[in-house]
Write a protein that holds these residues in place. Structure first.
Motif, PDB file in Angstrom:
ATOM      1  N   GLY A   1       0.836  -1.190   0.000  1.00 47.24           N
ATOM      2  CA  GLY A   1       0.000   0.000   0.000  1.00 47.24           C
ATOM      3  C   GLY A   1       0.873   1.242   0.000  1.00 47.24           C
ATOM      4  N   MET A   2       0.988   1.926  -1.131  1.00 50.76           N
ATOM      5  CA  MET A   2       1.968   3.002  -1.264  1.00 50.76           C
ATOM      6  C   MET A   2       1.380   4.402  -1.165  1.00 50.76           C
ATOM      7  N   PHE A   3       0.189   4.631  -1.765  1.00 52.59           N
ATOM      8  CA  PHE A   3      -0.389   5.963  -1.957  1.00 52.59           C
ATOM      9  C   PHE A   3       0.582   6.807  -2.784  1.00 52.59           C
ATOM     10  N   THR A   4       1.034   7.962  -2.291  1.00 61.06           N
ATOM     11  CA  THR A   4       1.935   8.789  -3.108  1.00 61.06           C
ATOM     12  C   THR A   4       3.400   8.578  -2.752  1.00 61.06           C
ATOM     13  N   GLY A   5       3.690   7.644  -1.863  1.00 63.16           N
ATOM     14  CA  GLY A   5       5.075   7.269  -1.612  1.00 63.16           C
ATOM     15  C   GLY A   5       5.731   7.917  -0.412  1.00 63.16           C
ATOM     16  N   CYS A   6       4.971   8.546   0.458  1.00 66.81           N
ATOM     17  CA  CYS A   6       5.550   9.222   1.620  1.00 66.81           C
ATOM     18  C   CYS A   6       6.312   8.245   2.513  1.00 66.81           C
TER      19      CYS A   6
ATOM     20  N   LEU B   1       5.712  -1.981  -7.495  1.00 66.42           N
ATOM     21  CA  LEU B   1       5.010  -3.072  -8.174  1.00 66.42           C
ATOM     22  C   LEU B   1       3.553  -2.662  -8.337  1.00 66.42           C
ATOM     23  N   THR B   2       3.057  -2.730  -9.556  1.00 65.49           N
ATOM     24  CA  THR B   2       1.693  -2.297  -9.847  1.00 65.49           C
ATOM     25  C   THR B   2       0.755  -3.488  -9.937  1.00 65.49           C
TER      26      THR B   2
ATOM     27  N   ASP C   1      -0.109  -1.348   4.906  1.00 65.77           N
ATOM     28  CA  ASP C   1      -1.076  -0.260   5.053  1.00 65.77           C
ATOM     29  C   ASP C   1      -1.897  -0.180   3.770  1.00 65.77           C
ATOM     30  N   ALA C   2      -2.659  -1.220   3.507  1.00 67.41           N
ATOM     31  CA  ALA C   2      -3.451  -1.298   2.274  1.00 67.41           C
ATOM     32  C   ALA C   2      -4.915  -1.517   2.639  1.00 67.41           C
ATOM     33  N   ASP C   3      -5.691  -2.094   1.717  1.00 70.94           N
ATOM     34  CA  ASP C   3      -7.107  -2.334   1.991  1.00 70.94           C
ATOM     35  C   ASP C   3      -7.254  -3.267   3.189  1.00 70.94           C
ATOM     36  N   LYS C   4      -8.120  -2.886   4.102  1.00 69.74           N
ATOM     37  CA  LYS C   4      -8.221  -3.595   5.378  1.00 69.74           C
ATOM     38  C   LYS C   4      -8.765  -5.017   5.220  1.00 69.74           C
ATOM     39  N   ALA C   5      -9.588  -5.244   4.200  1.00 68.84           N
ATOM     40  CA  ALA C   5     -10.140  -6.584   3.991  1.00 68.84           C
ATOM     41  C   ALA C   5      -9.041  -7.597   3.696  1.00 68.84           C
ATOM     42  N   GLY C   6      -7.923  -7.142   3.196  1.00 69.56           N
ATOM     43  CA  GLY C   6      -6.841  -8.047   2.834  1.00 69.56           C
ATOM     44  C   GLY C   6      -5.789  -8.231   3.906  1.00 69.56           C
ATOM     45  N   TYR C   7      -5.962  -7.591   5.057  1.00 72.33           N
ATOM     46  CA  TYR C   7      -4.912  -7.609   6.076  1.00 72.33           C
ATOM     47  C   TYR C   7      -4.473  -9.019   6.484  1.00 72.33           C
TER      48      TYR C   7
ATOM     49  N   GLY D   1      20.558  -0.847  -0.317  1.00 73.78           N
ATOM     50  CA  GLY D   1      19.304  -1.431   0.121  1.00 73.78           C
ATOM     51  C   GLY D   1      18.198  -1.138  -0.871  1.00 73.78           C
ATOM     52  N   LYS D   2      16.995  -1.662  -0.589  1.00 75.01           N
ATOM     53  CA  LYS D   2      15.865  -1.419  -1.485  1.00 75.01           C
ATOM     54  C   LYS D   2      14.562  -1.416  -0.710  1.00 75.01           C
ATOM     55  N   VAL D   3      13.624  -0.641  -1.221  1.00 80.58           N
ATOM     56  CA  VAL D   3      12.248  -0.640  -0.741  1.00 80.58           C
ATOM     57  C   VAL D   3      11.375  -1.091  -1.900  1.00 80.58           C
ATOM     58  N   VAL D   4      10.702  -2.206  -1.730  1.00 80.90           N
ATOM     59  CA  VAL D   4       9.748  -2.682  -2.731  1.00 80.90           C
ATOM     60  C   VAL D   4       8.363  -2.335  -2.214  1.00 80.90           C
ATOM     61  N   THR D   5       7.611  -1.587  -2.996  1.00 80.96           N
ATOM     62  CA  THR D   5       6.298  -1.139  -2.542  1.00 80.96           C
ATOM     63  C   THR D   5       5.218  -1.532  -3.543  1.00 80.96           C
ATOM     64  N   CYS D   6       4.054  -1.910  -3.048  1.00 76.64           N
ATOM     65  CA  CYS D   6       2.959  -2.419  -3.880  1.00 76.64           C
ATOM     66  C   CYS D   6       1.815  -1.400  -3.923  1.00 76.64           C
ATOM     67  N   GLU D   7       1.313  -1.141  -5.130  1.00 77.12           N
ATOM     68  CA  GLU D   7       0.200  -0.204  -5.279  1.00 77.12           C
ATOM     69  C   GLU D   7      -0.723  -0.672  -6.398  1.00 77.12           C
ATOM     70  N   LEU D   8      -2.021  -0.629  -6.126  1.00 79.34           N
ATOM     71  CA  LEU D   8      -3.020  -1.081  -7.097  1.00 79.34           C
ATOM     72  C   LEU D   8      -3.313  -0.045  -8.170  1.00 79.34           C
ATOM     73  N   ASP D   9      -3.394   1.220  -7.786  1.00 80.03           N
ATOM     74  CA  ASP D   9      -3.860   2.275  -8.681  1.00 80.03           C
ATOM     75  C   ASP D   9      -2.721   2.784  -9.568  1.00 80.03           C
ATOM     76  N   SER D  10      -2.862   2.647 -10.877  1.00 81.68           N
ATOM     77  CA  SER D  10      -1.796   3.029 -11.808  1.00 81.68           C
ATOM     78  C   SER D  10      -1.546   4.537 -11.801  1.00 81.68           C
ATOM     79  N   TYR D  11      -2.592   5.333 -11.528  1.00 81.14           N
ATOM     80  CA  TYR D  11      -2.398   6.782 -11.463  1.00 81.14           C
ATOM     81  C   TYR D  11      -1.456   7.124 -10.309  1.00 81.14           C
TER      82      TYR D  11
END
Length: 257
Positions: free
Chosen positions: A113-118, A162-163, A186-192, A131-141
């Protein structure tokens, strides 16, 4: 960027104040109710003001996220849902994450769950150059927007986005036998529950740490009429049955109602 309106105790306090005003309750009592509301805001402001200032890149990301025309973007069909900047972690929570990443000497970090990447950028600032941070986000925008924000920072090169659906991204990482020292969900709560289970069993490095945001999400886990299958409530009920982990449900939640 106050999130107090998501606290059911604050909302109840404001309801009581409005009812007191409608009933003609003495002004001293109404002022006392307001003083409690003001104190919670003062506490929030104090914590913000006593937190390290963000980097130049982070400050620009926060500013641009707050000023972004989210309503227009949604009405134009560019985002999957009507986004509010309150979804952003912000500087205070960002520094909590940076502290956890730094204290655990993490090198490889995963975010669901990335949002705008803060938070992604904040954690990238706390890890070594290799090092690396791999972050997952559903919304392509959001992916495209966050990538622009990352590229303005000298630490953005450490961030891989990762989209697509998070569970698919997590399964793909597991197939590659990727391991992460620190995982932030920190993504959709149903998937926690699903996110935690695959992260814990497949993706977490030995002696690694998983941080889950919103453990007290809008008060739902402790409000009596909340359905037991509500995402965070279900997760909290699951996690306390585990004997193989240590779990604290307050650290991030005090910052992120």
């Amino acid at each position: 960027m106050s999130k107090r309106s998501r606290d059911p105790a604050i909302n109840k306090l404001r309801e009581v104040k409005a009812e007191a005003e409608s009933l003609g309750v003495p002004e001293s009592i109404i002022n006392g109710i307001q003083a409690v509301d003001d104190l919670t805001k003062a506490r929030e402001d104090y914590c913000d003001n006593k937190t390290s200032t963000p980097s130049e890149s982070m400050a620009a990301l926060i500013k641009d996220t707050l000023e972004h025309p989210w309503q227009n973007v949604y009405e134009e069909g560019k985002t999957k849902w009507n986004i509010t900047p309150r979804m952003m972690s912000g500087n205070l929570e960002g520094y909590v994450l940076k502290f956890l990443v730094s204290a655990s000497k993490s090198k490889n970090v995963l975010e669901v769950g990335m949002f705008t990447g803060c938070s992604a950028l904040g954690m990238a600032e706390a890890i070594p150059d290799d090092g690396k941070v791999v972050t997952c986000e559903l919304d392509s925008y959001l992916v495209d927007l966050a990538r622009k924000f990352m590229d303005r920072s000298p630490h953005g090169k450490k961030v891989e986005i990762l989209t697509g659906p998070a569970i698919e991204s997590l399964n793909s990482l597991a197939k590659k036998n990727e391991k992460f020292d620190f995982i932030f969900i920190d993504a959709d709560k149903a998937g926690y529950c699903d996110y935690f289970n695959i992260c814990f069993s497949e993706l977490l490095a030995p002696r690694g740490t998983i941080a889950m945001d919103n453990a007290l999400f809008r008060g739902k886990p402790y409000v009596e009429d909340t359905p037991p299958d509500e995402g965070v409530t279900k997760f909290n009920n699951m996690i306390v049955t585990r004997k193989d982990i240590y779990y604290v449900s307050i650290v991030l939640e005090i910052l992120t109602y």
